[in-house]
Design a protein around this motif. Structure first.
Motif, PDB file in Angstrom:
ATOM      1  N   LEU A 159       0.901  17.729 -11.259  1.00 15.81           N
ATOM      2  CA  LEU A 159       0.884  19.178 -10.726  1.00 15.81           C
ATOM      3  C   LEU A 159       2.035  19.978 -11.502  1.00 15.81           C
ATOM      4  CD1 LEU A 159       0.605  18.867  -6.830  1.00 15.81           C
ATOM      5  CD2 LEU A 159      -0.823  19.724  -8.424  1.00 15.81           C
ATOM      6  N   ASP A 160       3.065  19.459 -11.926  1.00 15.80           N
ATOM      7  CA  ASP A 160       4.075  20.269 -12.534  1.00 15.80           C
ATOM      8  C   ASP A 160       3.435  20.461 -14.168  1.00 15.80           C
ATOM      9  OD1 ASP A 160       5.908  20.121 -10.618  1.00 15.80           O
ATOM     10  OD2 ASP A 160       6.811  18.084 -11.311  1.00 15.80           O
ATOM     11  N   VAL A 161       2.639  19.577 -14.614  1.00 16.55           N
ATOM     12  CA  VAL A 161       2.206  19.797 -15.995  1.00 16.55           C
ATOM     13  C   VAL A 161       1.147  20.797 -15.887  1.00 16.55           C
ATOM     14  CG1 VAL A 161       0.770  18.706 -17.683  1.00 16.55           C
ATOM     15  CG2 VAL A 161       2.784  17.404 -16.814  1.00 16.55           C
ATOM     16  N   VAL A 162       0.347  20.853 -14.937  1.00 12.42           N
ATOM     17  CA  VAL A 162      -0.780  21.619 -14.779  1.00 12.42           C
ATOM     18  C   VAL A 162      -0.112  23.177 -14.360  1.00 12.42           C
ATOM     19  CG1 VAL A 162      -2.548  22.278 -13.181  1.00 12.42           C
ATOM     20  CG2 VAL A 162      -2.471  20.250 -14.042  1.00 12.42           C
ATOM     21  N   GLU A 188       0.576  -1.475  -0.028  1.00 11.36           N
ATOM     22  CA  GLU A 188       0.091  -0.088  -0.053  1.00 11.36           C
ATOM     23  C   GLU A 188       0.826   1.381  -0.097  1.00 11.36           C
ATOM     24  OE1 GLU A 188      -2.558  -0.099   3.427  1.00 11.36           O
ATOM     25  OE2 GLU A 188      -3.858  -1.952   2.392  1.00 11.36           O
ATOM     26  N   LEU A 189       1.941   1.268   0.826  1.00  8.63           N
ATOM     27  CA  LEU A 189       2.823   2.449   0.948  1.00  8.63           C
ATOM     28  C   LEU A 189       3.389   2.459  -0.597  1.00  8.63           C
ATOM     29  CD1 LEU A 189       3.979   4.592   2.507  1.00  8.63           C
ATOM     30  CD2 LEU A 189       5.910   3.036   3.306  1.00  8.63           C
ATOM     31  N   LEU A 190       3.907   1.630  -1.246  1.00 12.41           N
ATOM     32  CA  LEU A 190       4.428   1.516  -2.485  1.00 12.41           C
ATOM     33  C   LEU A 190       3.455   2.256  -3.562  1.00 12.41           C
ATOM     34  CD1 LEU A 190       6.651  -1.670  -2.692  1.00 12.41           C
ATOM     35  CD2 LEU A 190       7.628   0.661  -2.393  1.00 12.41           C
ATOM     36  N   ALA A 191       2.315   1.797  -3.607  1.00 14.83           N
ATOM     37  CA  ALA A 191       1.337   2.162  -4.368  1.00 14.83           C
ATOM     38  C   ALA A 191       0.824   3.717  -4.139  1.00 14.83           C
ATOM     39  CB  ALA A 191      -0.176   1.458  -4.269  1.00 14.83           C
ATOM     40  N   SER A 192       0.948   4.154  -2.735  1.00 16.85           N
ATOM     41  CA  SER A 192       0.655   5.584  -2.256  1.00 16.85           C
ATOM     42  C   SER A 192       1.933   6.409  -2.984  1.00 16.85           C
ATOM     43  CB  SER A 192       0.624   5.586  -0.888  1.00 16.85           C
ATOM     44  OG  SER A 192       0.376   6.938  -0.360  1.00 16.85           O
ATOM     45  N   GLU A 193       2.997   5.936  -2.739  1.00 12.35           N
ATOM     46  CA  GLU A 193       4.384   6.713  -3.574  1.00 12.35           C
ATOM     47  C   GLU A 193       4.055   6.790  -4.850  1.00 12.35           C
ATOM     48  OE1 GLU A 193       6.706   8.107  -1.934  1.00 12.35           O
ATOM     49  OE2 GLU A 193       6.224   7.386   0.239  1.00 12.35           O
ATOM     50  N   ASP A 194       3.746   5.727  -5.711  1.00  8.56           N
ATOM     51  CA  ASP A 194       3.514   5.868  -7.100  1.00  8.56           C
ATOM     52  C   ASP A 194       2.320   6.950  -7.351  1.00  8.56           C
ATOM     53  OD1 ASP A 194       5.340   3.782  -7.376  1.00  8.56           O
ATOM     54  OD2 ASP A 194       3.953   2.271  -7.548  1.00  8.56           O
ATOM     55  N   ARG A 195       1.134   7.145  -6.661  1.00  5.03           N
ATOM     56  CA  ARG A 195       0.266   7.899  -6.738  1.00  5.03           C
ATOM     57  C   ARG A 195       0.861   9.466  -6.442  1.00  5.03           C
ATOM     58  NH1 ARG A 195      -2.866   4.026  -4.174  1.00  5.03           N
ATOM     59  NH2 ARG A 195      -2.997   5.126  -2.283  1.00  5.03           N
ATOM     60  N   ARG A 196       1.517   9.471  -5.443  1.00  2.00           N
ATOM     61  CA  ARG A 196       2.259  10.757  -5.097  1.00  2.00           C
ATOM     62  C   ARG A 196       2.921  11.055  -6.357  1.00  2.00           C
ATOM     63  NH1 ARG A 196       6.558  12.821  -2.649  1.00  2.00           N
ATOM     64  NH2 ARG A 196       7.273  10.737  -2.433  1.00  2.00           N
ATOM     65  N   ARG A 197       3.819  10.486  -6.823  1.00  5.80           N
ATOM     66  CA  ARG A 197       4.785  10.710  -7.650  1.00  5.80           C
ATOM     67  C   ARG A 197       3.844  11.244  -9.167  1.00  5.80           C
ATOM     68  NH1 ARG A 197       8.062   6.810  -5.652  1.00  5.80           N
ATOM     69  NH2 ARG A 197       7.504   5.134  -7.177  1.00  5.80           N
ATOM     70  N   GLU A 198       2.884  10.588  -9.362  1.00  2.00           N
ATOM     71  CA  GLU A 198       2.012  10.677 -10.491  1.00  2.00           C
ATOM     72  C   GLU A 198       1.305  11.850 -10.423  1.00  2.00           C
ATOM     73  OE1 GLU A 198      -0.583   7.528 -10.898  1.00  2.00           O
ATOM     74  OE2 GLU A 198       0.906   6.059 -11.555  1.00  2.00           O
ATOM     75  N   MET A 199       0.896  12.322  -9.207  1.00  2.00           N
ATOM     76  CA  MET A 199       0.311  13.541  -8.509  1.00  2.00           C
ATOM     77  C   MET A 199       1.313  14.901  -8.901  1.00  2.00           C
ATOM     78  SD  MET A 199      -2.522  12.655  -5.654  1.00  2.00           S
ATOM     79  CE  MET A 199      -3.642  11.595  -6.058  1.00  2.00           C
ATOM     80  N   GLU A 200       2.623  14.441  -8.502  1.00  2.00           N
ATOM     81  CA  GLU A 200       3.490  15.535  -8.547  1.00  2.00           C
ATOM     82  C   GLU A 200       3.609  16.086 -10.067  1.00  2.00           C
ATOM     83  OE1 GLU A 200       6.714  14.338  -6.476  1.00  2.00           O
ATOM     84  OE2 GLU A 200       5.994  14.757  -4.400  1.00  2.00           O
TER      85      GLU A 200
END
Length: 442
Positions: free
Chosen positions: A135-138, A120-132
């Motif tokens: 956010l950079d794109v936005v 779950e932590l690895l999945a959360s880290e992946d989602r956080r990196r995707e969101m980051e």
């Protein structure tokens, strides 16, 4: 000279034992028997010797009876204490085994929970990196849009100014077209701002979830450390008595374990499969540490299993489980070596093998009477003599605690008992050394 000495001796005897006559009267006649002093002395001496011998023999018998009674009472008390100690140790061993099983179950559950939390932590880290990344794109799109919006605002201001002056628009564009373009740009800017706010909210929620997951992982790690500590203590408590048992019997535990590990090929004796954790993510170092501790525990469990196998192949058990009297030990007796220990009990008392092994002899053997020889590992042989009945055959493989015969009185024996020997490399050793070494473990 000799006659004078004889006369003096006779006179002395007459003073101590004067001549007496024993009259025997019948109806018709009277007779007498003359008792000379020498005859009286001989009779008195004989009576004195008989009485003295009777008193001495009676005293010896009484002392022997009292000593035997005290010895039997002491043997019974020792046996009761030994049996109570065995029962207490057995109960403690079962409790330790239950605690170890429960700890192992908790350890397995904790490993499964840790694995789930890591996933779950690895999945959360992946989602956080995707969101980051999103956010950079936005943010880049927002900067570009803001620049375009400022440019459009300047152009709109110029157009409004031109329309207010009533002049012609640049490029021949009419006012209606310009107003439509402004409406489209305003809608796009509003949608972009709304998307930016939504992405920012999702990113903040993702950060909060990641923090919660890290807190849960830290708590799980602390619980995991406590479980590891309890398991390590349980393993240490379980291994040390086994090693002490082998050392008390004069055996090298490391050599025993090495030999068992080398020669054992069955199920349950090989090394356990090492545990491997995922090394992905930021907690790979902690996972490696957990893997090392878990594999160390598995090594301890494997060592305990090897100790168990080695202990079953050495004669640490007692050949008689019923009530018995320990009548003779190992050592010199009547000028010769008594090469074993004697356990006395009624004829027919079951006799058990004290270790795993192979029967190499089962039959009559002169002074031993009915004899069973069992060959064990590590060059050890046990002998069970004076049996009334033999229940095994040559070549048969027996286990520790398996009944091999009944106690008897065959061969050169003074009463029903078991003569039990332990030989290492053909040399007799004290069997009580092994029995005493194993009494605190089995």
């Amino acid at each position: 000279m000799r006659t004078r000495l004889a006369q003096k001796l006779h006179a002395a005897l007459e003073r101590r034992f004067p001549e007496r006559r024993l009259f025997l009267r019948s109806d018709t006649e009277t007779r007498f028997i003359r008792l000379h002093p020498s005859t009286q002395l001989a009779a008195w001496t004989g009576v004195t010797l008989v009485v003295g011998w009777t008193i001495t023999a009676t005293a010896i018998l009484l002392m022997d009876s009292i000593g035997s009674g005290n010895f039997r009472a002491q043997a019974q008390r020792d046996q009761m204490i030994y049996e109570d100690r065995l029962n207490a140790l057995s109960a403690e061993r079962d409790l330790r085994a239950a605690e170890a099983a429960a700890a192992q179950q908790r350890f397995s559950t904790a490993l499964a929970q840790i694995s789930t939390m890591q996933s779950e932590l690895l999945a959360s880290e992946d989602r956080r990196r995707e969101m980051e990344t999103g956010l950079d794109v936005v943010q880049a799109a927002l900067r570009r849009t803001m620049i375009e919006r400022e440019t459009a605002r300047d152009a709109a201001a110029e157009l409004k100014l031109a329309m207010a002056d009533g002049g012609a628009l640049p490029g021949g564009t009419d006012a209606a077209s310009v107003e439509g373009t402004l409406d489209i740009l305003s809608g796009a800017l509003a949608d972009t701002a709304e998307e930016r706010d939504r992405i920012a909210e999702d990113a903040e929620l993702a950060f909060e979830q990641a923090n919660e997951m890290q807190l849960e992982l830290r708590l799980m790690t602390e619980r995991n450390d406590e479980i590891f500590r309890q398991l390590e203590e349980a393993m240490t408590v379980s291994v040390e008595p086994l090693g002490d048992m082998f050392r008390a019997a004069g055996m090298d535990p490391d050599a025993m374990i090495k030999k068992v590990r080398k020669g054992y090929s069955g199920i349950g004796g090989g090394a356990l499969t090492p545990i491997q954790f995922s090394t992905m993510g930021a907690h790979a170092g902690h996972a490696d540490q957990d893997a090392e501790r878990a594999n160390a525990l598995l090594d301890k469990m494997d060592e305990i299993n090897l100790y168990r196998i080695a202990a079953s192949k050495a004669p640490f058990a007692t050949p008689v489980k019923s009530s018995y009297r320990f009548t003779s030990g190992f050592g010199q007796r009547w000028g010769r070596l008594h090469a074993g220990a004697d356990f006395a009990a009624p004829i027919g008392t079951p006799v058990y093998s004290t270790a795993d092994g192979v029967v190499v002899s089962a039959g009559w053997a002169s002074g031993y009477g009915r004899l069973v020889k069992i060959q064990h590992e590590f060059g050890i042989e046990t002998r069970y003599a004076h049996l009334n009945k033999i229940s095994v055959k040559v070549g048969q493989r027996v286990s520790r605690g398996e009944r091999i015969g009944d106690m008897g009185n065959s061969g050169r024996s003074t009463g029903p008992h078991l003569h039990y020997e332990v030989r290492v490399g053909g040399t007799p050793v004290n069997p009580m050394t092994y029995i005493r070494a194993g009494k605190d473990v089995f």
